[in-house]
Design an enzyme around this catalytic site. Structure first.
Site, PDB file in Angstrom:
ATOM      1  CB  ALA A  62      -0.906  -0.005   1.235  1.00 51.39           C
TER       2      ALA A  62
ATOM      3  CG  ASN B 177       0.448  -6.527   6.687  1.00 50.69           C
ATOM      4  OD1 ASN B 177       1.077  -7.512   7.030  1.00 50.69           O
ATOM      5  ND2 ASN B 177      -0.871  -6.476   6.734  1.00 50.69           N
TER       6      ASN B 177
ATOM      7  CG  HIS C 142      -0.268   4.315   4.992  1.00 50.83           C
ATOM      8  ND1 HIS C 142      -0.596   3.573   6.100  1.00 50.83           N
ATOM      9  CD2 HIS C 142      -0.927   3.752   3.963  1.00 50.83           C
ATOM     10  CE1 HIS C 142      -1.418   2.589   5.744  1.00 50.83           C
ATOM     11  NE2 HIS C 142      -1.640   2.679   4.447  1.00 50.83           N
TER      12      HIS C 142
HETATM   13  N1  NAD Z   1       1.693  -5.028   2.487  1.00 47.60           N
HETATM   14  C1  NAD Z   1       0.611  -4.280   2.456  1.00 47.60           C
HETATM   15  O1  NAD Z   1       0.664  -3.088   2.189  1.00 47.60           O
HETATM   16  C2  NAD Z   1      -0.737  -4.916   2.729  1.00 47.60           C
HETATM   17  C3  NAD Z   1      -1.896  -4.152   2.488  1.00 47.60           C
HETATM   18  C4  NAD Z   1      -3.140  -4.754   2.718  1.00 47.60           C
HETATM   19  C5  NAD Z   1      -3.217  -6.052   3.198  1.00 47.60           C
HETATM   20  N2  NAD Z   1      -2.082  -6.766   3.428  1.00 47.60           N
HETATM   21  C6  NAD Z   1      -2.153  -8.159   3.914  1.00 47.60           C
HETATM   22  O2  NAD Z   1      -2.803  -8.933   2.936  1.00 47.60           O
HETATM   23  C7  NAD Z   1      -3.676  -9.858   3.578  1.00 47.60           C
HETATM   24  C8  NAD Z   1      -4.789 -10.217   2.620  1.00 47.60           C
HETATM   25  O3  NAD Z   1      -5.589  -9.063   2.389  1.00 47.60           O
HETATM   26  P1  NAD Z   1      -7.039  -9.170   1.714  1.00 47.60           P
HETATM   27  O4  NAD Z   1      -7.613  -7.812   1.764  1.00 47.60           O
HETATM   28  O5  NAD Z   1      -6.960  -9.881   0.396  1.00 47.60           O
HETATM   29  O6  NAD Z   1      -7.783 -10.105   2.793  1.00 47.60           O
HETATM   30  P2  NAD Z   1      -9.125 -10.921   2.602  1.00 47.60           P
HETATM   31  O7  NAD Z   1      -9.607 -11.229   3.976  1.00 47.60           O
HETATM   32  O8  NAD Z   1     -10.039 -10.235   1.646  1.00 47.60           O
HETATM   33  O9  NAD Z   1      -8.653 -12.294   1.894  1.00 47.60           O
HETATM   34  C9  NAD Z   1      -7.839 -13.242   2.518  1.00 47.60           C
HETATM   35  C10 NAD Z   1      -7.991 -14.548   1.763  1.00 47.60           C
HETATM   36  O10 NAD Z   1      -7.056 -15.498   2.296  1.00 47.60           O
HETATM   37  C11 NAD Z   1      -7.709 -16.741   2.511  1.00 47.60           C
HETATM   38  N3  NAD Z   1      -6.996 -17.479   3.555  1.00 47.60           N
HETATM   39  C12 NAD Z   1      -6.934 -17.218   4.882  1.00 47.60           C
HETATM   40  N4  NAD Z   1      -6.150 -18.135   5.503  1.00 47.60           N
HETATM   41  C13 NAD Z   1      -5.732 -18.989   4.551  1.00 47.60           C
HETATM   42  C14 NAD Z   1      -4.907 -20.134   4.563  1.00 47.60           C
HETATM   43  N5  NAD Z   1      -4.385 -20.615   5.694  1.00 47.60           N
HETATM   44  N6  NAD Z   1      -4.675 -20.764   3.385  1.00 47.60           N
HETATM   45  C15 NAD Z   1      -5.189 -20.309   2.248  1.00 47.60           C
HETATM   46  N7  NAD Z   1      -5.986 -19.214   2.149  1.00 47.60           N
HETATM   47  C16 NAD Z   1      -6.256 -18.574   3.312  1.00 47.60           C
HETATM   48  C17 NAD Z   1      -9.140 -16.354   2.888  1.00 47.60           C
HETATM   49  O11 NAD Z   1     -10.024 -17.425   2.670  1.00 47.60           O
HETATM   50  C18 NAD Z   1      -9.369 -15.191   1.909  1.00 47.60           C
HETATM   51  O12 NAD Z   1      -9.763 -15.674   0.629  1.00 47.60           O
HETATM   52  C19 NAD Z   1      -4.126  -9.115   4.852  1.00 47.60           C
HETATM   53  O13 NAD Z   1      -4.467 -10.047   5.885  1.00 47.60           O
HETATM   54  C20 NAD Z   1      -2.925  -8.314   5.224  1.00 47.60           C
HETATM   55  O14 NAD Z   1      -2.119  -9.048   6.157  1.00 47.60           O
HETATM   56  C21 NAD Z   1      -0.854  -6.223   3.199  1.00 47.60           C
END
Ligand code: NAD
Length: 233
Positions: free
Chosen positions: A102, A160, A190
Site C-alpha cells: 500500500a 503491514n 500513511h
Molecule cells: N503489504 C501491504 O501493504 C498490505 C496491504 C493490505 C493487506 N495486506 C495483507 O494482505 C492480507 C490479505 O488481504 P485481503 O484484503 O486480500 O484479505 P481478505 O480477507 O479479503 O482475503 C484473505 C484470503 O485469504 C484466505 N486465507 C486465509 N487463511 C488462509 C490459509 N491458511 N490458506 C489459504 N488461504 C487462506 C481467505 O479465505 C481469503 O480468501 C491481509 O491479511 C494483510 O495481512 C498487506
C-alpha cells in the site's frame, strides 16, 4: 513463470483475474490455494507462490514454499516481525520477495539506511474506526503508538506497512508507528517521515480502500502485479 496464489480475497481475487486474462507477460496462473485446499498439491505446479492470505497463513505455509525451493512473494509483511520466521523464509532454497503493497518510498529509505543508519523513522496510519475495529468517538483519535513490531502485531490486517517501513529502514527498533482512527477518513492515509545523515524524507500516501475489504487498499493487488511483472521478465 508458473504462479500459485494463496488466498483469493480482496487482494488475491484481483491478482488471480489479472493473471487469468494474461495481463502479466511471462507469468501464468497454475493454482489457487484457499482455506481447505492443499498447498502441497499446488507446489509442484508453481515456480512462485504469491501470499495474499494473511499473517497467520504466511507463518504456517511460507516455510513449506521456501523449503520446496519455490519463490515466495509476500503481502502480509507484518508476519516478518517474527525474527525466527523471517530468518527461516530468507534461508532458501526458495527466494523471498516482498511487495511494496500500500505504500511507496521504500527504495529511497533503503538507500538512505544503507548510506548510514537512519536516526528517526515514523509512520502514521489513519483509517476509519470501523475498519480498525475501534469505537467511533466522532473525531480523530490516536488508537495506539509504539514500536513498529508491536503495532504490526496489534493490527495485523492494517499495519503491514509499518513492518514494510521497518524492513526498508533496516531496523524494527527505530521505527515508531502510530494508528489513528478518523471517521472522516474516506481515504486511508500513511504519512512516513524519516531522517538521518542521508537527508530528511516525508512521504504521504492516501489510498482508496478496497470495497470488498476496507482494511486493504485498492492499489495493493496492483503492487503485487507490478512485482510479478518484474520477476517474470
Ligand atoms: N503489504 C501491504 O501493504 C498490505 C496491504 C493490505 C493487506 N495486506 C495483507 O494482505 C492480507 C490479505 O488481504 P485481503 O484484503 O486480500 O484479505 P481478505 O480477507 O479479503 O482475503 C484473505 C484470503 O485469504 C484466505 N486465507 C486465509 N487463511 C488462509 C490459509 N491458511 N490458506 C489459504 N488461504 C487462506 C481467505 O479465505 C481469503 O480468501 C491481509 O491479511 C494483510 O495481512 C498487506
Amino acid at each position: 513463470m508458473r504462479v500459485a496464489v494463496l488466498g483469493s480475497g480482496a487482494i488475491g481475487g484481483v491478482v488471480i483475474s489479472a493473471l487469468e486474462s494474461g495481463e502479466v507477460p511471462g507469468a501464468r496462473l497454475t493454482a489457487v490455494v484457499n482455506l481447505g485446499d492443499s498447498l502441497e498439491d499446488a507446489l509442484p505446479l508453481a515456480d512462485l507462490v504469491v501470499e495474499c492470505a494473511g499473517q497467520r497463513a504466511l507463518a504456517e505455509l511460507g516455510p513449506k514454499v521456501i523449503d520446496a525451493g519455490k519463490d515466495l512473494l509476500v503481502v502480509s509483511i507484518g508476519a516478518l516481525t517474527d525474527d525466527a520466521l523471517h530468518e527461516r523464509l530468507r534461508g532458501g532454497p526458495g527466494r523471498l520477495f516482498l511487495t511494496s503493497g500500500a505504500i511507496g518510498g521504500l527504495d529511497l529509505l533503503r538507500a538512505a539506511a544503507l548510506m548510514a543508519p537512519l536516526e528517526t523513522v515514523r509512520i502514521v496510519t489513519t483509517k476509519k474506526p470501523s475498519t480498525l475495529g475501534v469505537p467511533d468517538t466522532g473525531g480523530p483519535v490516536e488508537v495506539m503508538r509504539g514500536p513498529a513490531r508491536q503495532i504490526a502485531a496489534a493490527f495485523p490486517k492494517s499495519t503491514n506497512v509499518a513492518a514494510a517501513v521497518a524492513l526498508a529502514a533496516g531496523s524494527f527498533d527505530i521505527v515508531e508507528a502510530v494508528v489513528m482512527a478518523d471517521p472522516a477518513a474516506t481515504l486511508t492515509s500513511h504519512v512516513i517521515t524519516a531522517s538521518g545523515p542521508a537527508g530528511d524524507y516525508r512521504f504521504e500516501i492516501r489510498n482508496r480502500p478496497s470495497e470488498q475489504n476496507p482494511a486493504s487498499s485498492q492499489v495493493v493487488p496492483h503492487a503485487v502485479l507490478t512485482a510479478l511483472r518484474e520477476l517474470a521478465r
